[in-house]
Motif scaffolding. Structure first.
Motif, mmCIF file in Angstrom:
data_model
loop_
_atom_site.group_PDB
_atom_site.id
_atom_site.type_symbol
_atom_site.label_atom_id
_atom_site.label_comp_id
_atom_site.label_asym_id
_atom_site.label_seq_id
_atom_site.Cartn_x
_atom_site.Cartn_y
_atom_site.Cartn_z
ATOM 1 N N SER A 88 0.930 -1.128 -0.021
ATOM 2 C CA SER A 88 0.034 -0.014 0.147
ATOM 3 C C SER A 88 0.955 1.452 -0.056
ATOM 4 N N ASP A 89 1.695 1.325 0.594
ATOM 5 C CA ASP A 89 2.954 2.474 0.922
ATOM 6 C C ASP A 89 3.323 2.637 -0.330
ATOM 7 N N LYS A 90 3.743 1.757 -1.355
ATOM 8 C CA LYS A 90 4.204 1.905 -2.750
ATOM 9 C C LYS A 90 3.319 2.511 -3.417
ATOM 10 N N CYS A 91 1.792 1.925 -3.218
ATOM 11 C CA CYS A 91 0.943 2.509 -4.402
ATOM 12 C C CYS A 91 0.760 3.841 -4.201
ATOM 13 N N HIS A 92 0.719 4.310 -2.633
ATOM 14 C CA HIS A 92 0.571 5.730 -2.228
ATOM 15 C C HIS A 92 1.765 6.571 -2.853
ATOM 16 N N ARG A 93 2.923 5.929 -3.033
ATOM 17 C CA ARG A 93 3.995 6.773 -3.474
ATOM 18 C C ARG A 93 3.962 6.880 -5.007
ATOM 19 N N VAL B 182 -4.156 -1.928 -4.895
ATOM 20 C CA VAL B 182 -3.009 -2.571 -4.621
ATOM 21 C C VAL B 182 -3.402 -3.985 -5.821
ATOM 22 N N ASN B 183 -2.285 -4.172 -6.341
ATOM 23 C CA ASN B 183 -2.547 -5.448 -7.086
ATOM 24 C C ASN B 183 -1.682 -6.588 -6.814
ATOM 25 N N GLY B 184 -1.502 -7.811 -7.546
ATOM 26 C CA GLY B 184 -0.818 -8.846 -7.442
ATOM 27 C C GLY B 184 0.606 -8.717 -7.462
ATOM 28 N N ASP B 185 1.002 -7.746 -8.379
ATOM 29 C CA ASP B 185 2.264 -7.415 -8.560
ATOM 30 C C ASP B 185 2.987 -6.442 -7.304
ATOM 31 N N ASP B 186 2.093 -5.774 -6.619
ATOM 32 C CA ASP B 186 2.430 -4.842 -5.575
ATOM 33 C C ASP B 186 2.925 -5.731 -4.216
#
Length: 139
Positions: free
Chosen positions: A51-56, A62-66
């Motif tokens: 989720s932090d990655k998506c937020h950045r 959020v998907n499977g790759d995340d």
């Protein structure tokens, strides 16, 4: 938010535990609760990283790759490998299903949309892949 709202359902945790163990094995309530808490914490930990990655990246989903990326980043390579294999197989199956549906629709036979059992079958396959990936790391 109460603990019951935050934790995975204990019945589901117990059912998954029973699938792994011999049929005559017994599981104590305390063991189920411990695994319930650990599994919930693990999922929260990985999901938070994804989720932090998506937020950045200014994304809301959020998907499977995340999840795969988060597992790799957190040093959980055996799980990341299993998730990566599952994602690949899942996408292959989706591609085949799409191609099959196009062929069926062209001949006038429409296929029903994904059913709840389809989702259950995919999640069961995912759990088996993760179990196989994690058990090989213990050897």
């Amino acid at each position: 938010m109460t603990d019951e709202d935050r934790l995975l359902p204990i019945a589901n945790v117990g059912r998954l535990m029973k699938q792994i163990l011999p049929s005559n094995a017994k599981i104590s309530k305390e063991a189920k609760q411990t695994v319930q808490e650990c599994a919930t914490e693990f999922i929260s930990f990985v999901t938070c990283e994804a989720s932090d990655k998506c937020h950045r990246e200014n994304r809301k989903t959020v998907n499977g790759d995340d999840i795969w990326w988060a597992l790799s980043t957190l040093g959980l390579d055996n799980y990341a490998d299993a998730v990566g294999r599952h994602l690949h197989k899942y996408r292959e199956a989706e591609r085949e299903r799409t191609e099959h549906n196009k062929g069926s629709n062209d001949s006038g036979n429409e296929k029903e949309p994904n059913t709840r059992s389809d989702v259950h079958n995919q999640s069961t396959k995912f759990i088996r892949v993760v179990e196989k990936g994690s058990s090989s790391s213990a050897r």
